[in-house]
Design an enzyme around this catalytic site. Structure first.
Site, mmCIF file in Angstrom:
data_model
loop_
_atom_site.group_PDB
_atom_site.id
_atom_site.type_symbol
_atom_site.label_atom_id
_atom_site.label_comp_id
_atom_site.label_asym_id
_atom_site.label_seq_id
_atom_site.Cartn_x
_atom_site.Cartn_y
_atom_site.Cartn_z
ATOM 1 N N GLY A 52 0.819 -1.210 0.000
ATOM 2 C CA GLY A 52 0.000 0.000 0.000
ATOM 3 C C GLY A 52 0.849 1.255 0.000
ATOM 4 O O GLY A 52 1.772 1.382 0.800
ATOM 5 N N GLY A 90 -0.307 4.551 0.318
ATOM 6 C CA GLY A 90 -0.980 5.738 0.848
ATOM 7 C C GLY A 90 -0.047 6.468 1.816
ATOM 8 O O GLY A 90 1.166 6.282 1.796
ATOM 9 N N PHE A 91 -0.631 7.285 2.685
ATOM 10 C CA PHE A 91 0.195 8.035 3.629
ATOM 11 C C PHE A 91 1.051 7.098 4.473
ATOM 12 O O PHE A 91 2.242 7.325 4.654
ATOM 13 C CB PHE A 91 -0.687 8.886 4.556
ATOM 14 C CG PHE A 91 -1.216 10.116 3.892
ATOM 15 C CD1 PHE A 91 -0.371 11.168 3.591
ATOM 16 C CD2 PHE A 91 -2.561 10.232 3.571
ATOM 17 C CE1 PHE A 91 -0.847 12.316 2.973
ATOM 18 C CE2 PHE A 91 -3.050 11.377 2.959
ATOM 19 C CZ PHE A 91 -2.191 12.422 2.658
ATOM 20 N N VAL A 131 -2.067 -7.202 -4.571
ATOM 21 C CA VAL A 131 -1.864 -8.364 -3.721
ATOM 22 C C VAL A 131 -3.068 -9.283 -3.850
ATOM 23 O O VAL A 131 -4.207 -8.861 -3.632
ATOM 24 C CB VAL A 131 -1.668 -7.953 -2.246
ATOM 25 C CG1 VAL A 131 -1.425 -9.174 -1.382
ATOM 26 C CG2 VAL A 131 -0.516 -6.968 -2.129
ATOM 27 N N GLU A 148 -17.567 18.446 3.038
ATOM 28 C CA GLU A 148 -16.673 19.245 2.184
ATOM 29 C C GLU A 148 -17.100 19.154 0.727
ATOM 30 O O GLU A 148 -17.101 20.149 0.008
ATOM 31 C CB GLU A 148 -15.221 18.765 2.352
ATOM 32 C CG GLU A 148 -14.667 19.081 3.732
ATOM 33 C CD GLU A 148 -13.171 18.817 3.859
ATOM 34 O OE1 GLU A 148 -12.735 17.705 3.500
ATOM 35 O OE2 GLU A 148 -12.447 19.717 4.317
ATOM 36 N N ASP A 198 -5.126 3.132 8.259
ATOM 37 C CA ASP A 198 -6.560 2.915 8.460
ATOM 38 C C ASP A 198 -6.923 1.506 8.893
ATOM 39 O O ASP A 198 -8.027 1.273 9.388
ATOM 40 C CB ASP A 198 -7.324 3.208 7.154
ATOM 41 C CG ASP A 198 -7.326 4.683 6.806
ATOM 42 O OD1 ASP A 198 -6.805 5.475 7.610
ATOM 43 O OD2 ASP A 198 -7.852 5.033 5.735
ATOM 44 N N ALA A 209 -5.013 11.048 7.885
ATOM 45 C CA ALA A 209 -3.604 11.108 7.494
ATOM 46 C C ALA A 209 -2.656 11.230 8.696
ATOM 47 O O ALA A 209 -1.633 10.532 8.737
ATOM 48 C CB ALA A 209 -3.393 12.257 6.508
#
Lengths: 418, 418
Positions: A9, A11-12, A75, A167, A297, A311
């Site tokens: 992964g 991501g952050f 994966v 948002e 997460d 994040a």
């Protein structure tokens, strides 16, 4: 022999962990099905035409320069007993340490009709598909001769009143209020209908009650209709079924009402927390396989502490895991158990307006100063000079020239010709 | 009653014609299946990762502000006797005057295998698909353990040595020479193979022989293999069949070897020129239907004069047609018959290098001054401040920081999750 770390992964959490392990004599490979890191907190702006997708995407290989490796792939299976993973192209990669940072996927709660017809804001192409759908809807409405159908094209429903839903709702309303009068003279602003459907009693769960109220008032002022204590039950592309009634005629449903753990989490041993998250030990390790770390997460505290799927948590978990691994390998005592340090939360609720809350300083406020702080922080965290300039250029277009940065309707490549 | 003009196609010709008719008391509607105008001369840069697609796309509704209308849709059928057109959503639109500016589509000369497996640089999504394919090929090569397969992933074939083929070939080589050593340490630059296959004896047909030679020498210096007097006969995704032999093992074939008239042209009455183009009268009207004008790439002179399928011709034809219509309606004599005024041709053959030829001043030259002229002209013609800034930013990344502006691999929206 060099020990191998696989990071699943980009991501952050995954990207930060890889970079934290640079130069420590490990062979580090990050695996992702995308060749770029995405700055997900701004994805809702891509969906609302405020920002081009490329401004928040950074090539992984650029981030991993200087000795880290990248492998493009998905994966297929974890083989924890064998200390290896299987990719869907058939390759098997073995590891000494495994970092799992695969994040979440949208949760439609098993409702196939919603999954088929609703849009979501997860991933670059999905966010762009939302923008394309919005402008396609305006085009369809502009030459629609049946008033009932036209109204459906001009009706936009957002399911979910968390930060993404709020948002996006504000950004969508700002977009439509700008674009419609100027570029769609055939349409009337009064015929627009933007509805936000929230299951609980307030927007922005987790924020303080005054800021929740402020967000709701602001969205209403922008023209949103809010429905609380309501759940979306179905959608066939024409009508959004709600519980309790009434249904909302609409051709557009944007689903922000939940995420769940990446499906691979379900194949792992051990206990699960809310949303399918994996219960970890105090150092974010899998109790059954201490060489396996869970980041971002997917991680769930074993002592009931609440870890938000944001994040800052992802970055802190990545740093902690890198530190634990370093200590282990150097035979030093492990650092104190992981503890999440909440830097605060914010959500944009319109042009020059945001709500902001920093719990540990007991600060809650809203307005243009909160928005400026949001702007600065996000600009600071966007990776790379080019992406910062692209973002600034688009925000200049949005906020100062009061226009939409991106109105392009994208189509699949095979429909390009003729 | 207000007379209606329908304009089919929003390329250079269609958009310019619409804007030239603004404020003349006509009801003008431009119809296109895309909601944006695309600056096609730079599309090859999108394909080579030099430029983001959004920098060369401008929303039609922004261009048509001030009284012109836009209709998103695809023309299904022309009904010239009824003075109307049928759209593929079933709507019928009638007109007093019809401007046909539908341009061309890629011509695979009926070869279905090539059409299925080759990539092309026509349209925004197609150009982005080329970029995605290039970076996917590098990713595949970087973990390929079979040397023969790896070599196929690193072999890129371009069919066609016209301006698009030459410019893309140079841009691709510059890209690979920058990206490979820095971001793909697993791969060796020596294993790269870029082959340009040209049917005739020289690159850039229409340019003077010295510049043709200059382009060929430059491409070879960049590392391209050139094969003249050769035609691509087939491609199965693994092997490019050539006539004469030998075949070229490659996973990538980019087809720039020809265009043909939009298929709707075949449904029209009257004579056809080369490439299915429509023979028009001296004022670009259809002889059988003088209220129908043919603009841009579709128009073919009745007296054998050569009209190139380039932006300057499209713009000149649009201006002429608008003038003819204005004169007709005001009862004034028509302007002199249309005559194409060639402003010259140029093609980029590498970083800071271009060939340029201005026939009417007998100028032929190449090098950085030609490249600077090319840069200035293209920047000037890109529409809108934002797009100019985006382009400058990307070119700064490409040329000054010597990096690729865009390396993102795009996927279809439905594969975004998980």
């Amino acid at each position: 022999m060099t020990e191998r770390v696989l990071i699943l992964g980009g991501g952050f959490a995954g990207t930060a962990a890889a970079r934290a392990l640079r130069g420590q004599g490990l062979e580090v490979t990050l695996i992702d099905q995308r060749n770029y890191h995405l700055f997900q907190p701004l994805l809702y702006q891509v969906a609302a035409g405020d920002l081009q997708a490329e401004a928040i995407a950074t090539p992984q290989r650029r981030l991993l320069r200087g000795g880290l490796h990248f492998r493009l792939g998905r994966v297929a299976r974890l083989r924890l007993p064998q200390r290896s993973i299987l990719l869907d192209d058939g390759d098997i990669l073995s590891y000494d340490y495994l970092f799992i940072a695969l994040g979440t996927v949208t949760n439609f709660f098993g409702n196939a009709a919603i999954a088929n017809h609703a849009l979501q804001i997860k991933g670059m192409e999905a966010a762009e598909a939302v923008r394309s759908h919005i402008f396609s809807a305006l085009e369809a409405a502009s030459h629609c001769t049946d008033p009932a159908q036209q109204q459906r094209w001009l009706s936009f429903v957002i399911a979910g009143g968390g930060p993404t839903g709020v948002e996006f709702c504000a950004a969508l309303l700002e977009l439509l209020r700008v674009v419609l009068p100027r570029d769609y003279p055939e349409l009337r602003l009064e015929d627009l209908q933007v509805t936000l459907v929230q299951g609980s009693a307030a927007l922005l769960p987790g924020f303080s009650a005054p800021l929740q109220g402020q967000a709701a008032r602001k969205l209403q002022k922008l023209g949103a209709q809010l429905r609380f204590h309501t759940h979306v039950q179905g959608f066939d592309g024409q009508m959004v079924q709600c519980q309790p009634d009434p249904a909302i005629p609409a051709r557009t449903l944007v689903w922000t009402a939940g995420v769940t753990a990446n499906p691979l989490a379900a194949t792992m041993p051990g206990a699960r927390g809310p949303g399918g998250r994996i219960i970890v030990d105090p150092h974010l390790r899998l109790p059954e396989y201490p060489e396996v770390f869970i980041l971002g997460d997917l991680a769930c505290s074993s002592n009931g502490e609440f870890w938000p799927q944001v994040a800052p948590f992802a970055l802190q978990s990545a740093r902690h895991v890198a530190l634990v691994l370093q200590s282990q390998r150097q035979g030093r005592p492990l650092p104190p158990p992981f503890a999440y340090r909440d830097p605060g939360s914010m959500a944009v609720i319109g042009r020059f307006d945001a709500v902001c809350e920093i719990e540990r300083w007991h600060l809650h406020w809203h307005g243009w100063s909160a928005w400026l702080l949001w702007l600065g922080l996000h600009l600071y965290h966007i990776i790379g000079t080019r992406n910062r300039l692209l973002t600034l250029l688009d925000w200049g277009t949005d906020y100062l020239r009061h226009s939409a940065a991106v109105e392009i309707i994208r189509s699949p490549p095979d429909s390009s010709d003729p």
